[in-house]
Design a protein around this motif. Sequence first.
Motif, PDB file in Angstrom:
ATOM      1  N   ALA A 335       0.857  -1.185   0.000  1.00  0.00           N
ATOM      2  CA  ALA A 335       0.000   0.000   0.000  1.00  0.00           C
ATOM      3  C   ALA A 335       0.889   1.228   0.000  1.00  0.00           C
ATOM      4  N   HIS A 336       0.366   2.318  -0.583  1.00  0.00           N
ATOM      5  CA  HIS A 336       1.169   3.516  -0.748  1.00  0.00           C
ATOM      6  C   HIS A 336       0.338   4.756  -0.425  1.00  0.00           C
ATOM      7  N   GLU A 337       1.044   5.830  -0.046  1.00  0.00           N
ATOM      8  CA  GLU A 337       0.378   7.103   0.126  1.00  0.00           C
ATOM      9  C   GLU A 337      -0.401   7.448  -1.146  1.00  0.00           C
ATOM     10  N   GLY A 338      -1.626   7.894  -0.978  1.00  0.00           N
ATOM     11  CA  GLY A 338      -2.461   8.233  -2.120  1.00  0.00           C
ATOM     12  C   GLY A 338      -3.426   7.137  -2.519  1.00  0.00           C
ATOM     13  N   ASP A 339      -3.194   5.902  -2.077  1.00  0.00           N
ATOM     14  CA  ASP A 339      -4.149   4.828  -2.368  1.00  0.00           C
ATOM     15  C   ASP A 339      -5.507   5.179  -1.756  1.00  0.00           C
ATOM     16  N   LEU A 340      -6.574   4.867  -2.468  1.00  0.00           N
ATOM     17  CA  LEU A 340      -7.909   5.300  -2.054  1.00  0.00           C
ATOM     18  C   LEU A 340      -8.525   4.336  -1.033  1.00  0.00           C
ATOM     19  N   VAL A 341      -8.920   4.888   0.089  1.00  0.00           N
ATOM     20  CA  VAL A 341      -9.581   4.137   1.159  1.00  0.00           C
ATOM     21  C   VAL A 341     -11.075   4.422   1.114  1.00  0.00           C
ATOM     22  N   GLU A 342     -11.876   3.381   1.018  1.00  0.00           N
ATOM     23  CA  GLU A 342     -13.331   3.524   1.097  1.00  0.00           C
ATOM     24  C   GLU A 342     -13.738   3.236   2.541  1.00  0.00           C
ATOM     25  N   ILE A 343     -14.196   4.265   3.228  1.00  0.00           N
ATOM     26  CA  ILE A 343     -14.548   4.122   4.642  1.00  0.00           C
ATOM     27  C   ILE A 343     -15.855   3.360   4.788  1.00  0.00           C
ATOM     28  N   PHE A 344     -16.857   3.752   4.036  1.00  0.00           N
ATOM     29  CA  PHE A 344     -18.047   2.922   3.851  1.00  0.00           C
ATOM     30  C   PHE A 344     -18.709   3.334   2.553  1.00  0.00           C
ATOM     31  N   GLY A 345     -19.550   2.430   2.034  1.00  0.00           N
ATOM     32  CA  GLY A 345     -20.177   2.718   0.749  1.00  0.00           C
ATOM     33  C   GLY A 345     -21.257   1.720   0.399  1.00  0.00           C
ATOM     34  N   THR A 346     -21.238   1.248  -0.838  1.00  0.00           N
ATOM     35  CA  THR A 346     -22.330   0.428  -1.353  1.00  0.00           C
ATOM     36  C   THR A 346     -22.291  -1.019  -0.887  1.00  0.00           C
ATOM     37  N   GLY A 347     -21.157  -1.451  -0.341  1.00  0.00           N
ATOM     38  CA  GLY A 347     -21.016  -2.844   0.051  1.00  0.00           C
ATOM     39  C   GLY A 347     -20.566  -3.745  -1.084  1.00  0.00           C
ATOM     40  N   HIS A 348     -20.123  -3.162  -2.200  1.00  0.00           N
ATOM     41  CA  HIS A 348     -19.661  -3.950  -3.340  1.00  0.00           C
ATOM     42  C   HIS A 348     -18.560  -4.910  -2.913  1.00  0.00           C
ATOM     43  N   ASP A 349     -18.609  -6.119  -3.434  1.00  0.00           N
ATOM     44  CA  ASP A 349     -17.561  -7.132  -3.196  1.00  0.00           C
ATOM     45  C   ASP A 349     -17.321  -7.420  -1.718  1.00  0.00           C
ATOM     46  N   GLY A 350     -18.285  -7.049  -0.857  1.00  0.00           N
ATOM     47  CA  GLY A 350     -18.107  -7.272   0.576  1.00  0.00           C
ATOM     48  C   GLY A 350     -17.479  -6.106   1.323  1.00  0.00           C
ATOM     49  N   ALA A 351     -17.391  -4.957   0.667  1.00  0.00           N
ATOM     50  CA  ALA A 351     -16.822  -3.770   1.319  1.00  0.00           C
ATOM     51  C   ALA A 351     -17.735  -3.291   2.447  1.00  0.00           C
ATOM     52  N   PRO A 352     -17.193  -2.540   3.414  1.00  0.00           N
ATOM     53  CA  PRO A 352     -17.994  -2.064   4.545  1.00  0.00           C
ATOM     54  C   PRO A 352     -19.087  -1.083   4.118  1.00  0.00           C
ATOM     55  N   THR A 353     -20.176  -1.087   4.861  1.00  0.00           N
ATOM     56  CA  THR A 353     -21.322  -0.211   4.626  1.00  0.00           C
ATOM     57  C   THR A 353     -21.573   0.664   5.842  1.00  0.00           C
ATOM     58  N   ALA A 354     -22.508   1.596   5.691  1.00  0.00           N
ATOM     59  CA  ALA A 354     -22.918   2.413   6.831  1.00  0.00           C
ATOM     60  C   ALA A 354     -23.481   1.539   7.946  1.00  0.00           C
ATOM     61  N   LEU A 355     -24.156   0.457   7.581  1.00  0.00           N
ATOM     62  CA  LEU A 355     -24.695  -0.451   8.595  1.00  0.00           C
ATOM     63  C   LEU A 355     -23.579  -1.123   9.387  1.00  0.00           C
ATOM     64  N   ASP A 356     -22.478  -1.468   8.731  1.00  0.00           N
ATOM     65  CA  ASP A 356     -21.342  -2.045   9.454  1.00  0.00           C
ATOM     66  C   ASP A 356     -20.809  -1.068  10.505  1.00  0.00           C
ATOM     67  N   TRP A 357     -20.684   0.191  10.121  1.00  0.00           N
ATOM     68  CA  TRP A 357     -20.230   1.197  11.067  1.00  0.00           C
ATOM     69  C   TRP A 357     -21.253   1.394  12.190  1.00  0.00           C
TER      70      TRP A 357
END
Length: 388
Positions: A335-357
């Motif tokens: 990982a490198h500086e500038g890489d994009l972090v998705e804090i929460f979102g649509t849940g695509h591919d198992g990514a975190p959602t607002a409900l997870d938070w």
Amino acid sequence: MTSGARAEIVVDLAAIRHNVRRLREIAADSLDPGVEPPKMMTVVKADGYGHGVTEVSRAAREGGADWLGAATLEEALAVRDGGDTGPLLCWLTVPGDHWGAAIERDIDVTAYSLVELAEIEAAAERLSVAARVQLKVDTGLTRGGCPAELWPALVAECRAAELRGTLRITGIWSHLACADEPDHPANDSQEKVFLEALDVARQAGLRPEVRHLANSAATVLRPSVRFDMVRCGIATYGLDPAPGVTRDLGLVPAMTVRAPLAMVKSAPAGTSVSYGHTWTADVDTRLGLVPVGYAEGLPRVAANKVEVWLNGKRRPERGIICMDQFMIDLGDDEAHEGDLVEIFGTGHDGAPTALDWARAAGTINYEVVTRIGGRLHRVHVDSERGRG
């Protein structure tokens, strides 16, 4: 990322349109042939649940929203300032509010009491127009709304005011306390009280345009309370109104919160992280700094319990979430500086959602999306129309 943005909220207006269309389909489900489906009110209070009231209002209308709903007079006026001219209701006022501004701009206002009604009528008389008024009855939420024992006097005075020509009762409504718990006895009780209140109003001579009781959860789970209109708030934004209860509703979360990694550093085993040293690395690892914190609305209480999405993988948050930043565990991954972090979102591919938070913070998804903001830059995109 938008050029020059440190961190941002991305709102996809195509998701708003899709969700309104989908909720209209759900509200019309199982109706007998020839029965007119209920109208759709999209609730845009709290700056469109943190998504941007002007843009959300426009997208909701495009998706088929018959009405918009706002809590305060100021919010309703902001909807009008954004260019909306369609049916619009507001319901949360205080004594001495500027009723005239709402009446002049064809906003339906809500009365809970004779005192409110008198203020509305006085404003209408000064303007020489009939105010559009909806009545809210308290059916058991025990919050705003006319108590059942005072309801007969309120509806009688409303009918007298209609005959005087100072106002028109356009709606009667209430709000459910436990709609996300379909087996809760309060639902049956409130529906019964609402029907009784409608009968009292009918006997007094009132003929409202719309009767409405269903919020997002009731729209999905309780067809008997759809009446003439349903009011959809959280579901409009693609978030489940009754997690663990509803089936897959086909809704799409509209909000994604993201930020670039600001820093990557090594953390040898035994390294403790952030205020209070609440997390200590038990093996050598690498950490990434995300430049967003509780000043942007992230719940501090979720520290050490949430994950974010980076380079196709969930990454655990480590240590206390600070005012401006938090740390994530990268392990051995590149990982490198500038890489994009998705804090929460649509849940695509198992990514975190607002409900997870929300679950990590012991709260609800409503709170997560409405409190997010602070120094975040908000940008609206439209995946359906190729913008953004």
